[in-house]
Design a protein around this motif. Structure first.
Motif, PDB file in Angstrom:
ATOM      1  N   LEU A  77      35.732  47.979  29.940  1.00 28.89           N
ATOM      2  CA  LEU A  77      35.918  47.630  31.328  1.00 28.89           C
ATOM      3  C   LEU A  77      35.436  47.033  31.426  1.00 28.89           C
ATOM      4  CD1 LEU A  77      39.868  49.505  31.588  1.00 28.89           C
ATOM      5  CD2 LEU A  77      39.213  47.270  30.682  1.00 28.89           C
ATOM      6  N   GLN A  78      34.589  47.505  32.737  1.00 30.87           N
ATOM      7  CA  GLN A  78      33.563  47.436  33.168  1.00 30.87           C
ATOM      8  C   GLN A  78      31.977  46.262  32.549  1.00 30.87           C
ATOM      9  OE1 GLN A  78      32.306  48.016  36.588  1.00 30.87           O
ATOM     10  NE2 GLN A  78      31.570  46.621  36.244  1.00 30.87           N
ATOM     11  N   ASP A  79      32.278  46.306  31.186  1.00 35.11           N
ATOM     12  CA  ASP A  79      31.119  45.284  30.385  1.00 35.11           C
ATOM     13  C   ASP A  79      31.780  43.788  30.607  1.00 35.11           C
ATOM     14  OD1 ASP A  79      29.356  47.119  28.867  1.00 35.11           O
ATOM     15  OD2 ASP A  79      30.632  47.944  26.899  1.00 35.11           O
ATOM     16  N   VAL A  80      33.451  43.871  30.666  1.00 33.89           N
ATOM     17  CA  VAL A  80      33.829  42.837  30.091  1.00 33.89           C
ATOM     18  C   VAL A  80      33.997  41.804  31.733  1.00 33.89           C
ATOM     19  CG1 VAL A  80      36.321  41.294  30.517  1.00 33.89           C
ATOM     20  CG2 VAL A  80      35.919  43.426  28.148  1.00 33.89           C
ATOM     21  N   GLN A  81      33.768  42.730  33.023  1.00 31.52           N
ATOM     22  CA  GLN A  81      33.055  42.474  34.279  1.00 31.52           C
ATOM     23  C   GLN A  81      32.697  41.458  35.000  1.00 31.52           C
ATOM     24  OE1 GLN A  81      35.820  46.146  36.491  1.00 31.52           O
ATOM     25  NE2 GLN A  81      37.024  44.703  37.117  1.00 31.52           N
ATOM     26  N   ASN A  82      31.381  42.538  33.724  1.00 37.43           N
ATOM     27  CA  ASN A  82      30.282  41.517  33.599  1.00 37.43           C
ATOM     28  C   ASN A  82      30.354  40.441  32.953  1.00 37.43           C
ATOM     29  OD1 ASN A  82      29.250  44.205  35.365  1.00 37.43           O
ATOM     30  ND2 ASN A  82      28.334  45.188  33.223  1.00 37.43           N
ATOM     31  N   MET A  83      30.679  40.405  32.858  1.00 35.61           N
ATOM     32  CA  MET A  83      30.494  39.229  31.732  1.00 35.61           C
ATOM     33  C   MET A  83      31.385  38.033  32.030  1.00 35.61           C
ATOM     34  SD  MET A  83      29.755  36.936  29.379  1.00 35.61           S
ATOM     35  CE  MET A  83      30.562  36.042  28.613  1.00 35.61           C
ATOM     36  N   ALA A  84      32.144  38.266  32.796  1.00 33.43           N
ATOM     37  CA  ALA A  84      33.558  37.021  33.500  1.00 33.43           C
ATOM     38  C   ALA A  84      32.469  37.259  35.426  1.00 33.43           C
ATOM     39  CB  ALA A  84      34.689  38.390  34.490  1.00 33.43           C
ATOM     40  N   ALA A  85      32.366  38.210  35.637  1.00 32.64           N
ATOM     41  CA  ALA A  85      31.083  37.409  37.115  1.00 32.64           C
ATOM     42  C   ALA A  85      29.662  37.194  36.661  1.00 32.64           C
ATOM     43  CB  ALA A  85      30.754  39.222  37.443  1.00 32.64           C
ATOM     44  N   THR A 112      36.429  27.937  33.211  1.00 29.82           N
ATOM     45  CA  THR A 112      36.419  28.048  34.776  1.00 29.82           C
ATOM     46  C   THR A 112      35.761  28.726  35.426  1.00 29.82           C
ATOM     47  OG1 THR A 112      37.886  27.748  35.223  1.00 29.82           O
ATOM     48  CG2 THR A 112      37.766  25.377  33.868  1.00 29.82           C
ATOM     49  N   GLU A 113      34.863  28.504  36.752  1.00 30.32           N
ATOM     50  CA  GLU A 113      34.733  29.409  37.394  1.00 30.32           C
ATOM     51  C   GLU A 113      36.301  30.363  37.846  1.00 30.32           C
ATOM     52  OE1 GLU A 113      32.833  30.096  41.687  1.00 30.32           O
ATOM     53  OE2 GLU A 113      31.858  28.550  40.398  1.00 30.32           O
ATOM     54  N   ALA A 114      37.034  30.019  38.270  1.00 25.88           N
ATOM     55  CA  ALA A 114      38.000  30.415  38.449  1.00 25.88           C
ATOM     56  C   ALA A 114      39.243  31.291  37.324  1.00 25.88           C
ATOM     57  CB  ALA A 114      39.610  29.542  39.217  1.00 25.88           C
ATOM     58  N   LYS A 115      39.210  30.890  36.226  1.00 22.97           N
ATOM     59  CA  LYS A 115      39.369  31.403  35.422  1.00 22.97           C
ATOM     60  C   LYS A 115      38.644  33.136  34.991  1.00 22.97           C
ATOM     61  CE  LYS A 115      41.704  28.109  31.795  1.00 22.97           C
ATOM     62  NZ  LYS A 115      41.892  27.555  30.710  1.00 22.97           N
ATOM     63  N   SER A 116      37.215  32.967  34.966  1.00 22.98           N
ATOM     64  CA  SER A 116      36.404  33.899  34.886  1.00 22.98           C
ATOM     65  C   SER A 116      36.462  35.230  36.315  1.00 22.98           C
ATOM     66  CB  SER A 116      34.912  33.682  35.518  1.00 22.98           C
ATOM     67  OG  SER A 116      34.430  33.228  33.424  1.00 22.98           O
ATOM     68  N   LYS A 117      37.150  34.526  37.540  1.00 22.01           N
ATOM     69  CA  LYS A 117      37.178  34.966  38.492  1.00 22.01           C
ATOM     70  C   LYS A 117      38.612  36.319  38.311  1.00 22.01           C
ATOM     71  CE  LYS A 117      37.989  35.387  43.337  1.00 22.01           C
ATOM     72  NZ  LYS A 117      38.135  34.631  44.716  1.00 22.01           N
ATOM     73  N   ALA A 118      39.537  35.369  37.601  1.00 18.29           N
ATOM     74  CA  ALA A 118      40.954  36.006  37.609  1.00 18.29           C
ATOM     75  C   ALA A 118      40.648  36.990  36.836  1.00 18.29           C
ATOM     76  CB  ALA A 118      41.768  34.668  36.958  1.00 18.29           C
ATOM     77  N   LEU A 119      40.353  36.486  35.871  1.00 18.52           N
ATOM     78  CA  LEU A 119      39.790  37.530  34.170  1.00 18.52           C
ATOM     79  C   LEU A 119      39.092  39.123  34.907  1.00 18.52           C
ATOM     80  CD1 LEU A 119      39.597  38.828  31.476  1.00 18.52           C
ATOM     81  CD2 LEU A 119      37.509  37.712  31.304  1.00 18.52           C
ATOM     82  N   TYR A 120      38.264  38.288  35.970  1.00 20.85           N
ATOM     83  CA  TYR A 120      37.869  40.030  36.738  1.00 20.85           C
ATOM     84  C   TYR A 120      38.891  40.902  37.427  1.00 20.85           C
ATOM     85  CZ  TYR A 120      33.727  42.505  39.574  1.00 20.85           C
ATOM     86  OH  TYR A 120      33.242  43.405  40.416  1.00 20.85           O
ATOM     87  N   GLU A 121      38.932  39.913  38.631  1.00 18.50           N
ATOM     88  CA  GLU A 121      40.405  40.734  39.149  1.00 18.50           C
ATOM     89  C   GLU A 121      41.612  41.370  38.134  1.00 18.50           C
ATOM     90  OE1 GLU A 121      41.951  37.570  41.728  1.00 18.50           O
ATOM     91  OE2 GLU A 121      39.623  37.562  42.641  1.00 18.50           O
ATOM     92  N   LYS A 122      42.139  40.023  36.597  1.00 16.11           N
ATOM     93  CA  LYS A 122      43.257  40.972  36.203  1.00 16.11           C
ATOM     94  C   LYS A 122      42.436  42.354  35.415  1.00 16.11           C
ATOM     95  CE  LYS A 122      46.283  39.944  32.816  1.00 16.11           C
ATOM     96  NZ  LYS A 122      47.442  41.084  33.013  1.00 16.11           N
ATOM     97  N   ILE A 123      41.573  42.454  34.721  1.00 17.59           N
ATOM     98  CA  ILE A 123      40.519  43.954  34.881  1.00 17.59           C
ATOM     99  C   ILE A 123      41.053  45.310  35.505  1.00 17.59           C
ATOM    100  CG2 ILE A 123      38.370  45.073  33.910  1.00 17.59           C
ATOM    101  CD1 ILE A 123      40.135  43.179  31.376  1.00 17.59           C
ATOM    102  N   SER A 127      43.074  48.213  34.856  1.00 18.73           N
ATOM    103  CA  SER A 127      42.594  49.343  34.404  1.00 18.73           C
ATOM    104  C   SER A 127      42.956  50.831  34.334  1.00 18.73           C
ATOM    105  CB  SER A 127      41.254  49.366  35.391  1.00 18.73           C
ATOM    106  OG  SER A 127      40.845  50.604  34.660  1.00 18.73           O
ATOM    107  N   ALA A 128      44.106  51.457  35.329  1.00 21.91           N
ATOM    108  CA  ALA A 128      44.587  52.081  35.473  1.00 21.91           C
ATOM    109  C   ALA A 128      46.116  52.187  34.367  1.00 21.91           C
ATOM    110  CB  ALA A 128      45.773  52.017  36.420  1.00 21.91           C
ATOM    111  N   SER A 129      46.824  51.141  33.752  1.00 18.25           N
ATOM    112  CA  SER A 129      47.640  51.025  32.975  1.00 18.25           C
ATOM    113  C   SER A 129      46.919  51.446  31.387  1.00 18.25           C
ATOM    114  CB  SER A 129      49.111  49.654  33.020  1.00 18.25           C
ATOM    115  OG  SER A 129      47.990  48.838  32.866  1.00 18.25           O
ATOM    116  N   ILE A 130      45.439  50.205  31.736  1.00 14.85           N
ATOM    117  CA  ILE A 130      45.149  50.690  29.989  1.00 14.85           C
ATOM    118  C   ILE A 130      44.325  52.263  30.253  1.00 14.85           C
ATOM    119  CG2 ILE A 130      42.874  50.246  28.516  1.00 14.85           C
ATOM    120  CD1 ILE A 130      43.197  47.391  30.833  1.00 14.85           C
TER     121      ILE A 130
END
Length: 184
Positions: A77-85, A112-123, A127-130
């Motif tokens: 999950l951190q790898d994906v957040q790194n990509m989003a950030a 877009t930057e907004a989508k990347s930020k939203a993905l970071y927040e979604k992950i 996290s807990a449910s995953i």
């Protein structure tokens, strides 16, 4: 790590190298194919400078060693957040082991930057449910699972999640057999 020793190596050569290591290594590769930075980690993770997140258009690849438990072969999950950030064009994980895959996240033109930020927040939110789903799948599979079986469970849960989630935020999630043609 000194990047000079890796200059002239192709992405495929780098991934062939990191795929067989017992520790993680991460490489930042420029648009021209040159190695801009290289880092050595331990068997579960690899740290890098936060300034590398801002390398626009870079390809970042790292290895997931065979013995690593954590999230299995695909991205954590951190790898994906790194990509989003990041400003990266592509983030890759080269998994080790028989019949393992290359896991790839790419920005697509709708990102877009907004989508990347939203993905970071979604992950972060999911996290807990995953984690709970991974534990539930492991329980269903029974006790005394081998490390390889646990790794398959982690990878399966995350593959499903990434395949469903990442495209909604302007990212492509791709898995390829390690023998595919790089065309790079």
């Amino acid at each position: 790590m000194d990047v000079k020793q890796f200059q002239g190596m192709t992405l495929q050569e780098i991934e062939d190298r990191i795929r067989v290591l017992g520790h993680e290594e991460l490489f930042v590769i420029g648009k021209d194919g040159s190695v801009l930075a290289a880092y050595r980690g331990n068997s579960n993770s690899v740290a890098f400078y936060s300034s590398d997140l801002m390398r626009r258009g870079a390809t970042v690849t790292h290895g997931h060693p065979k013995g690593a438990e954590g999230y299995g072969a695909t991205f954590s999950l951190q790898d994906v957040q790194n990509m989003a950030a990041s400003n990266w064009a592509e983030h890759r994980a080269a998994a080790s082991g028989k019949n393992e895959l290359n896991y790839i996240i790419r920005r697509n033109p709708s990102n877009t930057e907004a989508k990347s930020k939203a993905l970071y927040e979604k992950i972060g939110k999911d996290s807990a449910s995953i984690q709970a789903e991974i534990k539930s799948e492991a329980r269903k599979a029974g006790g005394n699972l081998s490390a390889a079986s646990r790794r398959q469970i982690y990878t399966g849960v995350l593959d499903r999640y990434y395949s469903e989630t990442l495209p909604k935020y302007g990212f492509d999630y791709i898995t390829r057999n390690k023998g595919y043609n790089y065309n790079r």
